[in-house]
Design an enzyme around this catalytic site. Structure first.
Site, PDB file in Angstrom:
ATOM      1  N   HIS A 103     -41.571 -10.809  15.752  1.00  0.00           N
ATOM      2  CA  HIS A 103     -40.722  -9.671  15.331  1.00  0.00           C
ATOM      3  C   HIS A 103     -39.637 -10.703  14.828  1.00  0.00           C
ATOM      4  O   HIS A 103     -38.759 -10.700  15.413  1.00  0.00           O
ATOM      5  CB  HIS A 103     -40.656  -8.480  16.256  1.00  0.00           C
ATOM      6  CG  HIS A 103     -39.047  -7.642  15.173  1.00  0.00           C
ATOM      7  ND1 HIS A 103     -39.548  -6.554  14.794  1.00  0.00           N
ATOM      8  CD2 HIS A 103     -38.250  -8.364  14.115  1.00  0.00           C
ATOM      9  CE1 HIS A 103     -38.391  -6.687  14.362  1.00  0.00           C
ATOM     10  NE2 HIS A 103     -37.691  -6.516  13.750  1.00  0.00           N
ATOM     11  N   THR A 148     -40.198  -9.652   3.735  1.00  0.00           N
ATOM     12  CA  THR A 148     -39.983  -9.035   2.219  1.00  0.00           C
ATOM     13  C   THR A 148     -40.005  -9.214   0.756  1.00  0.00           C
ATOM     14  O   THR A 148     -39.481 -10.360   0.300  1.00  0.00           O
ATOM     15  CB  THR A 148     -38.786  -8.607   1.710  1.00  0.00           C
ATOM     16  OG1 THR A 148     -38.014  -8.264   2.943  1.00  0.00           O
ATOM     17  CG2 THR A 148     -38.590  -7.147   0.814  1.00  0.00           C
ATOM     18  N   ASP A 192     -38.742  -2.912   2.306  1.00  0.00           N
ATOM     19  CA  ASP A 192     -37.310  -2.025   1.827  1.00  0.00           C
ATOM     20  C   ASP A 192     -36.732  -0.841   2.376  1.00  0.00           C
ATOM     21  O   ASP A 192     -37.425   0.005   1.109  1.00  0.00           O
ATOM     22  CB  ASP A 192     -36.548  -3.038   1.504  1.00  0.00           C
ATOM     23  CG  ASP A 192     -34.754  -3.269   2.297  1.00  0.00           C
ATOM     24  OD1 ASP A 192     -34.125  -2.101   1.692  1.00  0.00           O
ATOM     25  OD2 ASP A 192     -34.314  -3.929   2.188  1.00  0.00           O
ATOM     26  N   GLU A 220     -33.260   2.108  14.973  1.00  0.00           N
ATOM     27  CA  GLU A 220     -32.383   1.276  15.951  1.00  0.00           C
ATOM     28  C   GLU A 220     -31.177   1.417  15.896  1.00  0.00           C
ATOM     29  O   GLU A 220     -30.103   0.733  15.899  1.00  0.00           O
ATOM     30  CB  GLU A 220     -33.307   0.285  14.185  1.00  0.00           C
ATOM     31  CG  GLU A 220     -32.172  -1.026  14.346  1.00  0.00           C
ATOM     32  CD  GLU A 220     -32.473  -1.834  12.404  1.00  0.00           C
ATOM     33  OE1 GLU A 220     -33.258  -0.935  12.448  1.00  0.00           O
ATOM     34  OE2 GLU A 220     -32.389  -2.804  12.301  1.00  0.00           O
ATOM     35  N   ASP A 234     -35.829 -11.351  16.480  1.00  0.00           N
ATOM     36  CA  ASP A 234     -35.495 -10.500  14.773  1.00  0.00           C
ATOM     37  C   ASP A 234     -35.179 -11.973  14.372  1.00  0.00           C
ATOM     38  O   ASP A 234     -35.956 -11.984  13.145  1.00  0.00           O
ATOM     39  CB  ASP A 234     -34.380  -9.396  15.484  1.00  0.00           C
ATOM     40  CG  ASP A 234     -35.026  -8.480  14.499  1.00  0.00           C
ATOM     41  OD1 ASP A 234     -35.179  -8.166  13.560  1.00  0.00           O
ATOM     42  OD2 ASP A 234     -33.324  -7.889  14.521  1.00  0.00           O
TER      43      ASP A 234
END
Ligand code: IMP
Ligand code: ZN
Length: 341
Positions: free
Chosen positions: A18, A106, A147, A207, A288
């Site tokens: 991730h 993205t 997104d 989250e 992350d």
């Protein structure tokens, strides 16, 4: 080195599942790109080392997302900066002992550079292919992110690109972005399309409180995701569902959650402590956005050992268990088994 365990977390072979490309760019790399652009009179932006001072990692959900829209995306806005930053991110992971990396990004058009979203993905994949010569032990795959603010058409475009570039290493689609925005149920048809095409699915999950309604979590669970990211604001009922879905990957990001105050308390209060021994799910510590939160994967493992007191065999066992959650095929799994055993 952790002397009492005889473990060096940097040289321990690690799996990172991730990592957002734009959030993983080091401040030094952003600064180098800024210097080159400044010298060529191609930017009016402030020095990234002033915008994001080294040592500042306390970005929360309010200050975090604007960093991308108002700064990083304006700096990384052409082929050369995208290539340079992608290679730099891969090199940083490799130097930290990562042997398998699933990078996610993205797709973003760069109109001033004449690049459409397909051109963006192609450039990232080319940089990944080029980086392999310098860091042969690190194998990288790509995940394309939808997104939460995307329209259905834009989300469909991300899935179409994931299908188009599958044979060059795109393995999955992700759903990310500001958890206070969007209604995820909009994306059901495109997630189903991705799954039907054989792509894997990973989703940012619970989250923030804003993205943890029962309706949202049930919608996401109905997509049968292969992996979930964060998994913070979950009820006991959802926890049971997760535990019963054998082999679901849980991408847990300790420093990000602590620095961004996404959890109450500090590292010792992190839900890693509740998940790592649970039978069924595969817990994988991840970074992350190492460029923002400043904690490389080796440090995440060090924090885990320190705060949850895992023994040597528990650490090594957990690291190897991560192989079960990767999105690459059997050949890669076999390579990792050889490297990590
Ligand atoms: P990119 O997709 O390579 O441009 O990476 C940056 C993007 O990843 C941000 O603009 C966010 O949409 C997304 N992102 C990074 N970190 C997080 C997170 O913790 N939660 C949700 N989205 C995130
Ligand atoms: Zn994320």
């Amino acid at each position: 080195m952790t002397p009492e365990l005889g473990l060096d977390f940097k040289s321990m072979p690690k799996i990172e599942l991730h990592a957002h490309l734009s959030g993983s760019i080091s401040r030094q790399c952003l600064h180098e790109i800024w210097e080159m652009k400044k010298a060529a009179r191609k930017t009016d932006l402030e020095d990234p080392l002033l915008v994001m001072p080294p040592g500042r990692h306390d970005y929360d959900l309010k200050t975090f997302f604007p960093l991308f829209s108002s700064y990083i995306y304006n700096l990384i806005d052409d082929v050369s900066s995208l290539e340079h930053s992608t290679k730099s991110v891969i090199r940083d992971f490799a130097h930290d002992g990562v042997v398998y990396l699933e990078l996610r990004t993205t797709p973003r058009a760069m109109p001033t550079a004449g690049l459409d979203k397909a051109g963006y993905v192609d450039t990232v994949l080319r940089a990944i292919e080029d980086a392999r010569a310098d860091t042969p032990t690190l194998h990288t795959r790509l995940i394309l992110s939808i997104d939460r603010r995307n329209s259905l058409d834009e989300a469909g475009e991300a899935v179409a690109l994931a299908k188009l570039f599958r044979d060059r290493g795109v393995v999955a689609v992700d759903l990310c972005g500001d958890p206070t925005k969007g209604d995820v149920s909009l994306f059901t048809p495109v997630i189903e399309e991705a799954r039907a095409a054989g792509l894997k699915i990973t989703i940012h999950f619970a989250e923030a409180e804003a993205s943890a309604s029962e309706a949202e979590l049930n919608t996401i669970m109905s997509w049968m995701p292969d992996r979930l990211g964060h998994v913070i604001h979950v009820s006991e009922a959802i926890k049971r569902q997760i535990a019963e879905r054998g082999g679901i990957g849980l991408e847990l990001c300790l420093s990000c959650n602590v620095h961004a105050k996404m959890i109450v308390g500090s590292f010792e209060a992190h839900h890693f402590g509740g998940w790592w021994r649970v039978d069924g799910p595969i817990v994988v510590p991840c970074t992350d956005d190492v460029g923002i939160f400043g904690s490389p994967l080796s440090n995440e493992w060090r924090l885990i050992q320190h705060h949850f007191r895992l023994q040597r065999e528990e650490i090594l066992g957990l690291a190897k268990k991560g192989i079960g959650a990767i999105f690459a095929g059997d050949g890669e799994r076999e390579r990792l088994r050889r490297l990590m055993w």
